[in-house]
Design a protein around this motif. Structure first.
Motif, PDB file in Angstrom:
ATOM      1  N   TRP A  13      -7.716  -4.583   5.066  1.00  0.00           N
ATOM      2  CA  TRP A  13      -7.881  -3.324   5.801  1.00  0.00           C
ATOM      3  C   TRP A  13      -7.820  -2.203   4.774  1.00  0.00           C
ATOM      4  CZ3 TRP A  13      -7.343  -3.034  11.483  1.00  0.00           C
ATOM      5  CH2 TRP A  13      -7.722  -1.783  11.969  1.00  0.00           C
ATOM      6  N   THR A  14      -8.963  -1.611   4.497  1.00  0.00           N
ATOM      7  CA  THR A  14      -9.075  -0.604   3.450  1.00  0.00           C
ATOM      8  C   THR A  14      -9.034   0.792   4.058  1.00  0.00           C
ATOM      9  OG1 THR A  14     -10.354  -2.096   2.046  1.00  0.00           O
ATOM     10  CG2 THR A  14     -10.545   0.258   1.587  1.00  0.00           C
ATOM     11  N   ASN A  15      -8.397   1.712   3.362  1.00  0.00           N
ATOM     12  CA  ASN A  15      -8.304   3.097   3.808  1.00  0.00           C
ATOM     13  C   ASN A  15      -9.554   3.854   3.350  1.00  0.00           C
ATOM     14  OD1 ASN A  15      -7.556   5.624   4.629  1.00  0.00           O
ATOM     15  ND2 ASN A  15      -5.761   5.797   3.316  1.00  0.00           N
ATOM     16  N   ASP A  16     -10.704   3.461   3.930  1.00  0.00           N
ATOM     17  CA  ASP A  16     -11.946   4.192   3.699  1.00  0.00           C
ATOM     18  C   ASP A  16     -12.456   4.692   5.046  1.00  0.00           C
ATOM     19  OD1 ASP A  16     -12.932   1.916   4.920  1.00  0.00           O
ATOM     20  OD2 ASP A  16     -14.002   1.160   3.162  1.00  0.00           O
ATOM     21  N   GLN A  41      -0.813  -8.420   3.299  1.00  0.00           N
ATOM     22  CA  GLN A  41      -0.275  -7.347   2.449  1.00  0.00           C
ATOM     23  C   GLN A  41      -1.019  -7.216   1.125  1.00  0.00           C
ATOM     24  OE1 GLN A  41       1.648  -8.302  -0.526  1.00  0.00           O
ATOM     25  NE2 GLN A  41       1.677  -6.156  -1.192  1.00  0.00           N
ATOM     26  N   MET A  42      -1.418  -8.345   0.537  1.00  0.00           N
ATOM     27  CA  MET A  42      -1.949  -8.300  -0.823  1.00  0.00           C
ATOM     28  C   MET A  42      -3.269  -7.554  -0.916  1.00  0.00           C
ATOM     29  SD  MET A  42      -2.530 -11.467  -3.511  1.00  0.00           S
ATOM     30  CE  MET A  42      -0.774 -11.828  -3.664  1.00  0.00           C
ATOM     31  N   PHE A  43      -4.053  -7.564   0.167  1.00  0.00           N
ATOM     32  CA  PHE A  43      -5.410  -7.015   0.077  1.00  0.00           C
ATOM     33  C   PHE A  43      -5.675  -5.879   1.056  1.00  0.00           C
ATOM     34  CE2 PHE A  43      -5.583 -11.330  -1.581  1.00  0.00           C
ATOM     35  CZ  PHE A  43      -6.205 -11.113  -2.798  1.00  0.00           C
ATOM     36  N   SER A  44      -4.621  -5.240   1.558  1.00  0.00           N
ATOM     37  CA  SER A  44      -4.795  -4.140   2.501  1.00  0.00           C
ATOM     38  C   SER A  44      -4.138  -2.872   1.966  1.00  0.00           C
ATOM     39  CB  SER A  44      -4.216  -4.527   3.864  1.00  0.00           C
ATOM     40  OG  SER A  44      -4.948  -5.611   4.418  1.00  0.00           O
ATOM     41  N   GLU A  45      -4.225  -1.808   2.757  1.00  0.00           N
ATOM     42  CA  GLU A  45      -3.703  -0.500   2.363  1.00  0.00           C
ATOM     43  C   GLU A  45      -2.267  -0.601   1.845  1.00  0.00           C
ATOM     44  OE1 GLU A  45      -2.921   3.453   1.684  1.00  0.00           O
ATOM     45  OE2 GLU A  45      -4.837   2.410   1.887  1.00  0.00           O
ATOM     46  N   LYS A  46      -2.007   0.042   0.689  1.00  0.00           N
ATOM     47  CA  LYS A  46      -0.702  -0.093   0.037  1.00  0.00           C
ATOM     48  C   LYS A  46       0.029   1.236  -0.147  1.00  0.00           C
ATOM     49  CE  LYS A  46      -1.205  -4.419  -2.550  1.00  0.00           C
ATOM     50  NZ  LYS A  46      -2.486  -4.866  -1.978  1.00  0.00           N
ATOM     51  N   ASP A  47      -0.408   2.283   0.522  1.00  0.00           N
ATOM     52  CA  ASP A  47       0.275   3.562   0.396  1.00  0.00           C
ATOM     53  C   ASP A  47       1.436   3.615   1.386  1.00  0.00           C
ATOM     54  OD1 ASP A  47       1.004   6.178  -0.143  1.00  0.00           O
ATOM     55  OD2 ASP A  47      -0.460   7.007   1.264  1.00  0.00           O
ATOM     56  N   PRO A  48       2.699   3.596   0.921  1.00  0.00           N
ATOM     57  CA  PRO A  48       3.837   3.597   1.851  1.00  0.00           C
ATOM     58  C   PRO A  48       3.867   4.811   2.779  1.00  0.00           C
ATOM     59  CG  PRO A  48       4.550   2.974  -0.355  1.00  0.00           C
ATOM     60  CD  PRO A  48       3.139   3.454  -0.477  1.00  0.00           C
ATOM     61  N   ALA A  49       3.407   5.969   2.313  1.00  0.00           N
ATOM     62  CA  ALA A  49       3.425   7.164   3.159  1.00  0.00           C
ATOM     63  C   ALA A  49       2.454   7.022   4.328  1.00  0.00           C
ATOM     64  CB  ALA A  49       3.085   8.399   2.332  1.00  0.00           C
ATOM     65  N   THR A  50       1.266   6.491   4.065  1.00  0.00           N
ATOM     66  CA  THR A  50       0.296   6.284   5.143  1.00  0.00           C
ATOM     67  C   THR A  50       0.821   5.291   6.172  1.00  0.00           C
ATOM     68  OG1 THR A  50      -1.561   6.769   3.666  1.00  0.00           O
ATOM     69  CG2 THR A  50      -2.049   5.545   5.673  1.00  0.00           C
ATOM     70  N   ILE A  51       1.402   4.194   5.696  1.00  0.00           N
ATOM     71  CA  ILE A  51       1.930   3.183   6.620  1.00  0.00           C
ATOM     72  C   ILE A  51       3.149   3.729   7.361  1.00  0.00           C
ATOM     73  CG2 ILE A  51       2.854   0.847   6.801  1.00  0.00           C
ATOM     74  CD1 ILE A  51      -0.141   1.028   6.166  1.00  0.00           C
ATOM     75  N   ALA A  52       3.929   4.599   6.722  1.00  0.00           N
ATOM     76  CA  ALA A  52       5.066   5.223   7.413  1.00  0.00           C
ATOM     77  C   ALA A  52       4.569   6.053   8.595  1.00  0.00           C
ATOM     78  CB  ALA A  52       5.861   6.095   6.449  1.00  0.00           C
ATOM     79  N   PHE A  53       3.497   6.812   8.380  1.00  0.00           N
ATOM     80  CA  PHE A  53       2.932   7.573   9.506  1.00  0.00           C
ATOM     81  C   PHE A  53       2.502   6.642  10.629  1.00  0.00           C
ATOM     82  CE2 PHE A  53      -1.161   8.668  11.478  1.00  0.00           C
ATOM     83  CZ  PHE A  53      -0.707   9.658  12.333  1.00  0.00           C
TER      84      PHE A  53
END
Length: 566
Positions: free
Chosen positions: A75-78, A104-116
């Protein structure tokens, strides 16, 4: 009088809020995909177009009434990833229970985005498959430590692609969530395939999802240390309005089409067809236990389907890296049925997205032709069928032009095979996430549909055979060596192939293109070398010994030990 005004204003505000809440809670019109009788039949439709695959997903999310479950490897953040996230947030606000399970290994890794996303609404839940050290974004050292301490567990990933809406509609196949899977990328775009399914088969897919959701290594976002830290700080950016999301100026028409019931009925619902038998097959979470455990379920089911072959097997796979066990199966099938045809559509050097996997294929393809009798066709990055396969190609060309001028990318839009499909004797078909490589066989969990229905199988075979037609693919064949030198070269290749290193530069096989005006014939036909032109081992590239070709030859020479985890 002032009190009356205050009461009137309060009453007006209360009425306005009630209207807003009622409007938000009002269910959307029922999807045309839900108009079918509950007669116990499974109705299926192949979804070949990437654009249609995205349109279908947006429509299903918008018309969901109770639940949406999505399971994906990437799941890419594009732009496409953000569009689907926004639609899921809106569904959660309408009262739909949304659950996302991502690797987890191949998806969005920004903790702030996932926190939202973890905090945006209680109806939206996300879990992450096998995060290293309970972190969304582990450091390089943590990743290396995880690999050293538990190599197999770290490499064992969740490759399933499943979407279930209201327990009644299923989409499964090869597509992850990223621009490249939905015909919205300016460079590489995947030639992929989904199946839309309605009927009893959906229940088995949902049961599989529940097993993965409850798996001990499926970790909620809030339980990840770096995400929990962002939540505790509370300073992460919020994306509460559509205007907060960057969609790159895309999706105007798609957004309107997703709400067009007549269009959805014509493009999807009216084309669904009942099939004789459909079965959802999925591996259990964690795959098999250990390197030498029994074969996983999807591997067993596909082996059983292949063992029934009597006349013809047609396959499509992005990566063609047969393990020793797979080679033994093909060899046994060939010995039992000497006239059995194996036709395989895969990527060429010019179209592949995985150089290491292609290098392993390049290393083994002499064996595929000489010992297994496989007929291998490698997809051209810009096939003659490009306008049909990639309907929005012109738009992506326009978007690519300034990026090419600025040096932000090297190539214009092109296609890369990512579909994973199988047809046996026009009776049995498979569409799913399973690649013909050791990872799918032994490491990654996989899922898909096995369909026993002649009409569905014939339609899928026709789709694959269009891709391997001469105008769309090069064919791999033996070189026409003079004076019997092919036998000597084959002997040298055979001896060197059993060693970890391969340094012999001359290959017995090459890529061939049909000469203009000639009629196609299969490799091995007496007229083959008269009708086909040899175009070298790496056609479609921009020059002799490009960096990509050098790396391919290097991987071929020293990459044999890596084959089990490719």
């Amino acid at each position: 009088m002032g009190e009356v005004r205050r009461l009137w204003r309060f009453g007006w505000l209360a009425a306005w809020l009630a209207a807003v809440v009622a409007a938000a809670a009002e269910p959307r019109p029922l999807s045309p995909l839900r108009d079918f009788p509950g007669d116990g039949a499974n109705r299926l439709l192949r979804v070949e177009s990437g654009y249609d695959a995205l349109l279908l997903r947006v429509h299903l999310i918008r018309t969901a009434r109770a639940s949406v479950e999505m399971q994906t490897f990437i799941w890419t953040n594009d732009e496409c990833g953000r569009l689907l996230l926004w639609e899921l947030i809106e569904a959660a606000r309408r009262g739909v229970h949304v659950r996302l399970l991502v690797d987890q290994m191949f998806s969005e890794k920004d903790p702030a985005t996932i926190a939202f996303l973890a905090a945006v609404h209680p109806n939206l839940e996300i879990r992450h498959y096998r995060p290293a050290f309970s972190r969304l974004d582990p450091s390089l050292w943590q990743q290396l430590a995880a690999g050293a301490l538990a190599f197999r567990s770290t490499n064992q990933r969740m490759h399933n692609k499943v979407m279930i809406v209201d327990g009644a509609v299923l989409v499964t196949g090869g597509r992850n969530v990223e621009n490249t899977y939905f015909d919205h990328a300016t460079e590489l775009n995947f030639r992929d395939r989904d199946v839309l399914a309605i009927g009893p088969v959906v229940a088995a897919a949902r049961q599989s999802f529940e097993e993965f959701w409850a798996y001990r290594h499926a970790v909620p976002s809030r339980a990840l240390r770096d995400v929990a830290r962002e939540l505790a700080r509370g300073r992460f950016r919020r994306y509460d309005r559509r205007e907060d999301w960057d969609f790159g100026g895309m999706f105007g028409a798609l957004g309107r089409e997703a709400d067009d019931a007549a269009l959805i009925r014509e493009r999807f619902a009216a084309r669904l067809r009942p099939v004789r038998r459909a079965e959802f097959v999925g591996d259990e979470p964690g795959k098999t236990r250990g390197w030498f455990g029994p074969a996983a379920r999807v591997t067993r089911e596909l082996r059983t389907a292949l063992e029934q072959a009597r006349e013809r097997v047609v396959m499509q796979t992005p990566y063609l890296v047969l393990s020793p066990a797979a080679r033994a199966l093909f060899r046994a099938l060939r010995e039992r049925q000497p006239t059995l045809q194996f036709r395989i559509s895969s990527n060429s050097f010019a179209s592949t997205d995985n150089l290491l996997a292609y290098s392993a294929n390049y290393r083994l393809r002499g064996l595929y032709l000489e010992q297994l009798g496989l007929e291998v066709h490698e997809f051209k990055p810009r096939p003659a069928a490009l306008p049909e396969l990639f309907r929005h190609h012109d738009e992506m060309e326009r978007r690519a032009a300034p990026r090419l001028a600025a040096g932000a990318q090297k190539r214009g839009p092109f296609l890369c095979v990512h579909a994973k499909s199988l047809v046996v004797d026009d009776r049995t078909a498979f569409v799913g996430s399973y690649n013909l490589d050791p990872r799918s066989e032994r490491l990654n969990t996989e899922a898909g549909l096995i369909v026993e229905d002649e009409e569905f199988a014939r339609g899928l075979r026709a789709e694959i055979e269009r891709d391997l037609a001469p105008e769309n693919s090069w064919v791999i064949a033996r070189r026409d060596f003079p004076l019997g030198l092919d036998k000597l070269n084959r002997l040298i290749e055979g001896v060197i192939s059993i060693t970890p290193l391969e340094v012999w530069p001359l290959r017995n096989t090459s890529s061939y293109d049909l000469r203009p005006g000639a009629e196609p014939v299969p490799p091995g036909h007496p007229e083959f070398h008269r009708r086909y032109l040899e175009v070298g081992s790496f056609p479609g590239t921009d020059g002799l010994l490009s960096q990509k070709e050098i790396l391919t030859r290097l991987y071929k020479a020293v990459g044999a030990p890596l084959t089990p985890v490719i």
